[in-house]
Design an enzyme around this catalytic site. Structure first.
Site, PDB file in Angstrom:
ATOM      1  N   GLU A 163      -1.940  -7.542   1.842  1.00 23.49           N
ATOM      2  CA  GLU A 163      -2.819  -6.609   2.543  1.00 23.49           C
ATOM      3  C   GLU A 163      -4.231  -7.168   2.444  1.00 23.49           C
ATOM      4  O   GLU A 163      -4.665  -7.557   1.353  1.00 23.49           O
ATOM      5  CB  GLU A 163      -2.792  -5.232   1.874  1.00 23.49           C
ATOM      6  CG  GLU A 163      -1.516  -4.446   2.115  1.00 23.49           C
ATOM      7  CD  GLU A 163      -1.509  -3.127   1.346  1.00 23.49           C
ATOM      8  OE1 GLU A 163      -1.408  -2.074   1.977  1.00 23.49           O
ATOM      9  OE2 GLU A 163      -1.595  -3.161   0.104  1.00 23.49           O
TER      10      GLU A 163
ATOM     11  N   SER B 246      -5.206  -2.850  -6.933  1.00 19.55           N
ATOM     12  CA  SER B 246      -4.277  -1.994  -6.191  1.00 19.55           C
ATOM     13  C   SER B 246      -4.896  -0.644  -5.895  1.00 19.55           C
ATOM     14  O   SER B 246      -4.497   0.029  -4.950  1.00 19.55           O
ATOM     15  CB  SER B 246      -3.006  -1.753  -7.011  1.00 19.55           C
ATOM     16  OG  SER B 246      -2.331  -2.955  -7.228  1.00 19.55           O
TER      17      SER B 246
ATOM     18  N   HIS C 189      -4.721  -8.131  -1.364  1.00 19.33           N
ATOM     19  CA  HIS C 189      -3.739  -7.483  -2.231  1.00 19.33           C
ATOM     20  C   HIS C 189      -2.364  -8.128  -2.073  1.00 19.33           C
ATOM     21  O   HIS C 189      -1.720  -8.000  -1.036  1.00 19.33           O
ATOM     22  CB  HIS C 189      -3.679  -5.985  -1.880  1.00 19.33           C
ATOM     23  CG  HIS C 189      -2.862  -5.170  -2.827  1.00 19.33           C
ATOM     24  ND1 HIS C 189      -1.923  -4.264  -2.410  1.00 19.33           N
ATOM     25  CD2 HIS C 189      -2.837  -5.136  -4.179  1.00 19.33           C
ATOM     26  CE1 HIS C 189      -1.359  -3.699  -3.468  1.00 19.33           C
ATOM     27  NE2 HIS C 189      -1.895  -4.211  -4.545  1.00 19.33           N
TER      28      HIS C 189
ATOM     29  N   ASN D 136       0.959   1.149  -0.507  1.00 21.40           N
ATOM     30  CA  ASN D 136       1.122   2.089  -1.619  1.00 21.40           C
ATOM     31  C   ASN D 136       0.938   3.542  -1.207  1.00 21.40           C
ATOM     32  O   ASN D 136       1.548   4.438  -1.789  1.00 21.40           O
ATOM     33  CB  ASN D 136       0.179   1.738  -2.772  1.00 21.40           C
ATOM     34  CG  ASN D 136       0.701   0.539  -3.543  1.00 21.40           C
ATOM     35  OD1 ASN D 136       1.869   0.166  -3.391  1.00 21.40           O
ATOM     36  ND2 ASN D 136      -0.137  -0.072  -4.345  1.00 21.40           N
TER      37      ASN D 136
HETATM   38  P1  NAI Z   1      -1.780  -8.261 -16.290  1.00 20.02           P
HETATM   39  O1  NAI Z   1      -2.129  -7.302 -17.341  1.00 20.02           O
HETATM   40  O2  NAI Z   1      -0.453  -8.893 -16.279  1.00 20.02           O
HETATM   41  O3  NAI Z   1      -2.846  -9.427 -16.285  1.00 20.02           O
HETATM   42  C1  NAI Z   1      -4.230  -9.215 -16.356  1.00 20.02           C
HETATM   43  C2  NAI Z   1      -4.841 -10.404 -17.035  1.00 20.02           C
HETATM   44  O4  NAI Z   1      -6.257 -10.328 -16.890  1.00 20.02           O
HETATM   45  C3  NAI Z   1      -4.560 -10.479 -18.543  1.00 20.02           C
HETATM   46  O5  NAI Z   1      -4.017 -11.737 -18.869  1.00 20.02           O
HETATM   47  C4  NAI Z   1      -5.945 -10.296 -19.183  1.00 20.02           C
HETATM   48  O6  NAI Z   1      -6.104 -10.988 -20.395  1.00 20.02           O
HETATM   49  C5  NAI Z   1      -6.852 -10.827 -18.107  1.00 20.02           C
HETATM   50  N1  NAI Z   1      -8.228 -10.405 -18.202  1.00 20.02           N
HETATM   51  C6  NAI Z   1      -8.721  -9.222 -18.598  1.00 20.02           C
HETATM   52  N2  NAI Z   1     -10.072  -9.231 -18.518  1.00 20.02           N
HETATM   53  C7  NAI Z   1     -10.425 -10.431 -18.069  1.00 20.02           C
HETATM   54  C8  NAI Z   1     -11.675 -11.038 -17.775  1.00 20.02           C
HETATM   55  N3  NAI Z   1     -12.811 -10.405 -17.928  1.00 20.02           N
HETATM   56  N4  NAI Z   1     -11.642 -12.300 -17.320  1.00 20.02           N
HETATM   57  C9  NAI Z   1     -10.506 -12.969 -17.163  1.00 20.02           C
HETATM   58  N5  NAI Z   1      -9.307 -12.449 -17.436  1.00 20.02           N
HETATM   59  C10 NAI Z   1      -9.267 -11.189 -17.855  1.00 20.02           C
HETATM   60  O7  NAI Z   1      -2.102  -7.530 -14.926  1.00 20.02           O
HETATM   61  P2  NAI Z   1      -1.446  -7.769 -13.484  1.00 20.02           P
HETATM   62  O8  NAI Z   1      -0.275  -6.942 -13.352  1.00 20.02           O
HETATM   63  O9  NAI Z   1      -1.367  -9.202 -13.211  1.00 20.02           O
HETATM   64  O10 NAI Z   1      -2.579  -7.115 -12.542  1.00 20.02           O
HETATM   65  C11 NAI Z   1      -3.781  -7.739 -12.289  1.00 20.02           C
HETATM   66  C12 NAI Z   1      -4.439  -7.111 -11.084  1.00 20.02           C
HETATM   67  O11 NAI Z   1      -3.563  -7.194  -9.969  1.00 20.02           O
HETATM   68  C13 NAI Z   1      -4.758  -5.647 -11.240  1.00 20.02           C
HETATM   69  O12 NAI Z   1      -5.948  -5.376 -10.552  1.00 20.02           O
HETATM   70  C14 NAI Z   1      -3.596  -4.964 -10.587  1.00 20.02           C
HETATM   71  O13 NAI Z   1      -3.920  -3.694 -10.092  1.00 20.02           O
HETATM   72  C15 NAI Z   1      -3.319  -5.903  -9.456  1.00 20.02           C
HETATM   73  N6  NAI Z   1      -1.962  -5.895  -8.906  1.00 20.02           N
HETATM   74  C16 NAI Z   1      -0.862  -5.843  -9.744  1.00 20.02           C
HETATM   75  C17 NAI Z   1       0.411  -5.847  -9.214  1.00 20.02           C
HETATM   76  C18 NAI Z   1       1.624  -5.840 -10.074  1.00 20.02           C
HETATM   77  O14 NAI Z   1       2.711  -5.599  -9.561  1.00 20.02           O
HETATM   78  N7  NAI Z   1       1.506  -6.091 -11.364  1.00 20.02           N
HETATM   79  C19 NAI Z   1       0.616  -5.889  -7.744  1.00 20.02           C
HETATM   80  C20 NAI Z   1      -0.576  -5.983  -6.978  1.00 20.02           C
HETATM   81  C21 NAI Z   1      -1.817  -5.958  -7.565  1.00 20.02           C
END
Ligand code: NAI
Length: 663
Positions: free
Chosen positions: A159, A126, A147, A198
């Site tokens: 996006e 993001s 995104h 955003n």
């Molecule tokens: P989250 O914290 O729910 O999930 C992230 C996951 O990645 C965790 O399960 C973690 O164990 C795993 N992880 C960490 N390092 C890793 C690696 N080296 N290899 C494989 N898995 C790994 O995070 P979320 O919210 O799903 O966000 C993920 C990405 O999406 C971020 O870049 C965030 O900025 C982006 N994003 C999030 C949104 C949201 O509303 N939560 C919306 C749009 C984008």
């Protein structure tokens, strides 16, 4: 949902990260028919993700929204903790791991070595710079931002963000992939912090938070304006609470660190530090009993304290910056906010509604008040104002609009694309209704009625008054009954009849005093929006006449408290007029035009024919009381021949109290 065509050359997708976003993205890809490998660092995280996907797919199956069995979709999903192995056969990688540059960079470096050379890497970040992430690999041309919004299965928009070296082919493939996932997309030509949605959102969030922080409005007042006037599905601060105060805080800090020009809000920071994180913590800008899903109460009656223009001006400025710098197109800016945030209207169309000059004025004022240069109006907006591209009121702003201005004597008819504004223009005479003004009104109404583009009409007055009522000077010049009859029957009556039988809704924007006939017209208009500087009175009896519409149709429709008011001829405030049922809503003067237009927008959502039918029925109701109106017209004609009328007129013109006969 059903299977749709997969993109040629993409069969296997590796999704990294099994969290909030990753599991949703993986589910979406599997539903469409791709074989998916989800990768995370621990087996139990993967197991949890699979459980969630299973639960969601079962729900879709039960609703009949899955074209194949739950099992066959599930069979396309594999999981592993071995990143290199997962990427070996992948045609496309979607990375959705923790939002940390170093961790993402390390992963991409590793994947770059293991993946096929033609495999495209997409990141769901993001806030991080796509181009810099791309540089950690040997394939910056096959690296892109994709995104998604949360939840990825439901949100209709993605996006697509180009890095510095993203190739045309990578962009095309990613567009195709988005289409195959049944997502609409916007293209962001440069990986600026916050991309498109955003960046704009943060401007809206910040303005809303600042209004509260600086004591300009209550939380509910900001959100009521957003919900009930801008047509947003949720209040702005309600969205902040729903997304998480921490999420907004972190995103804004990350964007700031990357150069996004904005001053952090102390209130947001305070809430973040106090653990008031929104819905999930039980308290944010609202309170949430049990820290569970709960929609806060936002009352419509709170909607007029703040100006929607003020709330949206910084976002318009941001959109102008994105446009001027070639980062997004006009169409994509609108699409982003409509699909990404469920806005009922595009941001730039909203700006054209408000008037670009007004947007610039608000920004300049904010700039002065705060000293924050983030409020400095974008050169694009300033150029537009200079070129007279002011929006709907000039026929061109960000878009072209149908626009026409015709003067019918002292009455101006202005078509603004889908509605007309009819303005009474005798400001020096407080828009007193003389023969010319009545005739002008009739012509203007006829024009509005015959124009199929015009969905509703707004009537207002120029200067300090809406209308002071019938022109006493003209009345004083009458020689006999025939003159009075000519005035009432040939000038005033056709307008009254035209309004009653008008096929389209009429909204009045009462800017100042509305007395006598000027007040009575408001009884016939469908919606009355009053400035809090307006005043209302039907003082005709005080000059020996009577208010014909108020004493007949007005009394019939508004009842007993209204009778008292008609008998006393007292001047009342707009709030009192609201209590009597004359006024629908009272607003600060600078919001009058916007508030009236918002009603046009709401009406424009209905079918024209349905609105015409409602108008017809209303006319029929008035028809029931027409015998009383006829008596009123007879009485007023008669009154003009009586001594009281002459006494009253003379006293009025000399600004003294009349002495009635028999006293
Ligand atoms: P989250 O914290 O729910 O999930 C992230 C996951 O990645 C965790 O399960 C973690 O164990 C795993 N992880 C960490 N390092 C890793 C690696 N080296 N290899 C494989 N898995 C790994 O995070 P979320 O919210 O799903 O966000 C993920 C990405 O999406 C971020 O870049 C965030 O900025 C982006 N994003 C999030 C949104 C949201 O509303 N939560 C919306 C749009 C984008």
């Amino acid at each position: 949902m059903s299977r749709s065509k997969k993109v040629e050359g993409i069969n296997h997708i590796a999704v990294f990260g099994a969290g909030t976003m990753g599991h949703g993205i993986a589910e979406l890809c599997a539903i469409v028919g791709y074989s998916v490998t989800i990768v995370d660092v621990k087996d139990e995280l993967l197991q949890k993700a699979v459980e969630k996907i299973g639960w969601s797919l079962k729900k879709l199956e039960n609703k009949g929204k899955l074209k194949e069995s739950y099992e066959s979709v599930m069979s396309r999903i594999k999981t592993t903790t071995d990143a290199e192995d997962a990427v070996k056969n992948a045609d496309y990688v979607i990375e959705a791991i923790v939002e940390r540059f170093d961790i993402k960079a390390e992963l991409f470096r590793k994947l770059d070595k293991a993946a096929k050379s033609e495999c495209i890497f997409a990141t769901n970040t993001s806030t991080l710079p796509i181009s810099e992430l791309a540089e950690t690999t040997s394939r910056p041309d096959r690296f892109i931002g994709l995104h998604f919004f949360n939840p990825p299965t439901l949100m209709p928009l993605v996006e697509i963000i180009k890095g510095k070296e993203t190739s045309g082919e990578t962009l095309e493939k990613t567009k195709e992939l988005a289409r195959s996932l049944r997502k609409d997309f916007v293209i962001v030509n440069k990986d600026v912090p916050g991309f498109l949605v955003n960046r704009i959102n943060l401007r809206v969030f910040m303005e809303a938070i600042r209004m509260v922080e600086w004591g300009e409005a209550e939380v509910e007042e900001v959100d009521a304006a957003a919900k009930y006037r801008l047509g947003m599905p949720m209040g702005v601060l309600e969205v902040v609470d729903f997304s998480g105060v921490d999420v907004v805080y972190y995103a804004s800090q990350a964007m700031k660190e990357r150069g996004f020009n904005f001053v952090q809000s102390e209130l947001l920071e305070k809430k973040f530090k106090a653990g008031e994180l929104g819905m999930k913590s039980g308290k944010g800008f609202y309170s949430y009993p049990g820290a569970g899903y709960f929609r806060p109460k936002i009352r419509r009656s709170k909607a007029y304290r703040i100006s929607p223009l003020k709330l949206m001006a910084p976002a318009t400025n941001e959109a102008a910056w994105l446009l001027r710098n070639g980062i997004a197109t006009k169409e994509d800016i609108e699409k982003a906010m409509k699909l990404g945030m469920n806005y009922s209207k595009g941001l730039l169309e909203m700006a054209d509604d408000f008037g670009i000059d007004r947007v610039v004025k608000v920004l300049k004022k904010r700039r002065e008040e705060t000293g924050y240069d983030e409020y400095e109006p974008d050169p694009l907006l300033k150029e537009m104002v200079k070129a007279g591209k002011l929006g709907k009121k000039s026929g061109e702003g960000f878009y072209q609009w149908k626009h026409e201005v015709v003067d019918f004597g002292p009455v101006r008819y202005e078509k603004r694309h889908d509605h007309a504004i009819i303005t009474m223009r005798r400001p020096e005479k407080l828009n007193a209704l003389n023969s010319e003004l009545w005739t002008g009104l009739l012509r203007a109404l006829e024009k509005a009625e015959s124009d199929a583009d015009v969905r509703a009409v707004i009537v207002t007055g120029e200067g300090r008054a809406f209308s002071a009522g019938d022109d006493i000077a003209e009345m004083f010049s009458w020689q006999d009954l025939a003159d009075a009859r000519d005035f009432f029957e040939k000038m005033a009556l056709p307008v009254v009849e035209k309004i009653i039988n008008f096929e389209k809704p009429i909204i009045s924007a009462v800017n100042g005093i509305a007395f006598g006939g000027g007040m009575e017209l408001n009884l016939l208009f469908d919606i009355v929006v009053a400035s809090d500087e307006a005043n209302f009175a039907v003082p005709e009896s005080r000059i020996g006449a009577l208010p014909p519409i108020a004493s007949s149709l007005g009394v019939a429709v508004l009842g007993k408290p209204f009778i008292e008011w008609v008998l006393t001829g007292e001047t009342i405030t707009p709030e009192e007029a609201k209590e009597l049922g004359i006024v629908n809503v009272v607003v600060p003067p600078d919001q009058l035009e916007d508030a009236a237009r918002e009603y046009v927008d709401k009406i424009a959502l209905s079918a024209p024919r349905s609105i015409t039918s409602v108008r017809k029925i209303i006319a029929e109701i008035y028809g029931i009381y027409s015998p009383s109106f006829k008596v009123a017209m007879r009485e007023i004609l008669l009154s003009t021949q009586l001594e009281d009328f002459k006494v009253g007129m003379r006293a009025f013109l000399k600004k003294r109290r009349p002495e009635w006969r028999g006293r």
